[in-house]
Scaffold this motif. Structure first.
Motif, short mmCIF file in Angstrom:
data_model
loop_
_atom_site.label_atom_id
_atom_site.label_comp_id
_atom_site.label_asym_id
_atom_site.label_seq_id
_atom_site.Cartn_x
_atom_site.Cartn_y
_atom_site.Cartn_z
N SER A 178 68.42 53.08 -36.26
CA SER A 178 68.07 53.89 -37.44
C SER A 178 68.15 53.06 -38.72
O SER A 178 67.40 53.30 -39.67
CB SER A 178 68.94 55.14 -37.53
N ARG A 217 64.92 51.09 -38.90
CA ARG A 217 63.85 52.02 -39.29
C ARG A 217 63.90 52.30 -40.79
O ARG A 217 62.87 52.30 -41.47
CB ARG A 217 63.99 53.33 -38.51
N ALA A 218 65.10 52.56 -41.30
CA ALA A 218 65.24 52.86 -42.74
C ALA A 218 64.89 51.64 -43.59
O ALA A 218 64.25 51.79 -44.64
CB ALA A 218 66.66 53.33 -43.03
N GLN A 272 62.76 49.29 -42.94
CA GLN A 272 61.30 49.17 -42.95
C GLN A 272 60.68 50.24 -43.84
O GLN A 272 59.82 49.96 -44.66
CB GLN A 272 60.76 49.27 -41.52
N ALA A 273 61.11 51.48 -43.68
CA ALA A 273 60.53 52.59 -44.44
C ALA A 273 60.79 52.45 -45.94
O ALA A 273 59.89 52.71 -46.75
CB ALA A 273 61.09 53.91 -43.93
N ARG A 274 61.99 52.04 -46.30
CA ARG A 274 62.34 51.99 -47.73
C ARG A 274 61.69 50.83 -48.46
O ARG A 274 61.66 50.81 -49.69
CB ARG A 274 63.86 52.00 -47.89
N SER A 284 58.70 50.55 -48.87
CA SER A 284 57.56 51.13 -49.58
C SER A 284 57.97 51.87 -50.86
O SER A 284 57.12 52.28 -51.64
CB SER A 284 56.78 52.08 -48.66
N ASN A 285 59.27 52.03 -51.07
CA ASN A 285 59.75 52.68 -52.30
C ASN A 285 59.51 51.80 -53.51
O ASN A 285 59.42 50.57 -53.40
CB ASN A 285 61.25 52.98 -52.21
#
Length: 168
Positions: free
Chosen positions: A130, A133-134, A136-138, A140-141
């Motif tokens: 997790s 995953r976070a 990678q996702a963050r 884009s912030n």
């Protein structure tokens, strides 16, 4: 330690006792001292978060930058604070496969280049999957959103640290 004892302490003793709560940044705890007496652990932590949220951006960034990279150089060199070392180990970050380690290294580098500070997440509430995953996702912030998220995560980290150490 007991909350009643903390409420009786002078500012230096209070800051020295709870210095561990906010990674290498006892100023948060010290500035919250004036809000004593605290009725509960939650009220004490809330006062600390008020201090942090009201702090100038430079102070917030200094606190964020005081955190180590996850599975980074400090972990390898074993120079993490005791709290960070235990938290990272609890999430399995001390037992990464070579592929996982390379992925953390790459994401840490990309994140640091993009935002100018390390990725912050409450590892005690996550596992290595997790966290990756976070990370990678963050990516884009925007920077403002990521500063806000880092402060939120620091709030979770500090709250758990204080709950472990203080009783009502």
């Amino acid at each position: 330690m007991r909350l009643d004892d903390l409420n009786q302490m002078d500012r230096p003793a209070f800051a020295a006792t709870l210095h561990f709560a906010f990674e290498l940044s006892p100023w948060v705890v010290e500035r919250a001292w004036s809000a004593r007496p605290f009725d509960s652990i939650e009220a004490m932590h809330g006062a600390m978060m008020q201090v942090l949220n009201a702090a100038p951006l430079g102070d917030k960034l200094a606190l964020i930058r005081a955190h180590p990279e996850l599975a980074g150089k400090a972990a390898i060199a074993r120079t993490l604070t005791a709290e960070s070392a235990a938290e990272q180990a609890g999430a399995g970050l001390d037992r990464l496969t070579p592929e996982e380690f390379a992925r953390f290294h790459d994401l840490n580098a990309e994140y640091g280049k993009r935002f100018g500070f390390p990725f912050i997440i409450c590892v005690r509430l996550n596992d290595k999957t997790s966290i990756l995953r976070a990370m990678q996702a963050r990516l884009s912030n925007d920077r403002e959103a990521e500063i806000a998220e880092a402060i939120t995560q620091i709030g979770l980290i500090s709250k758990l640290r204080i709950q472990d150490a203080v009783t009502d």
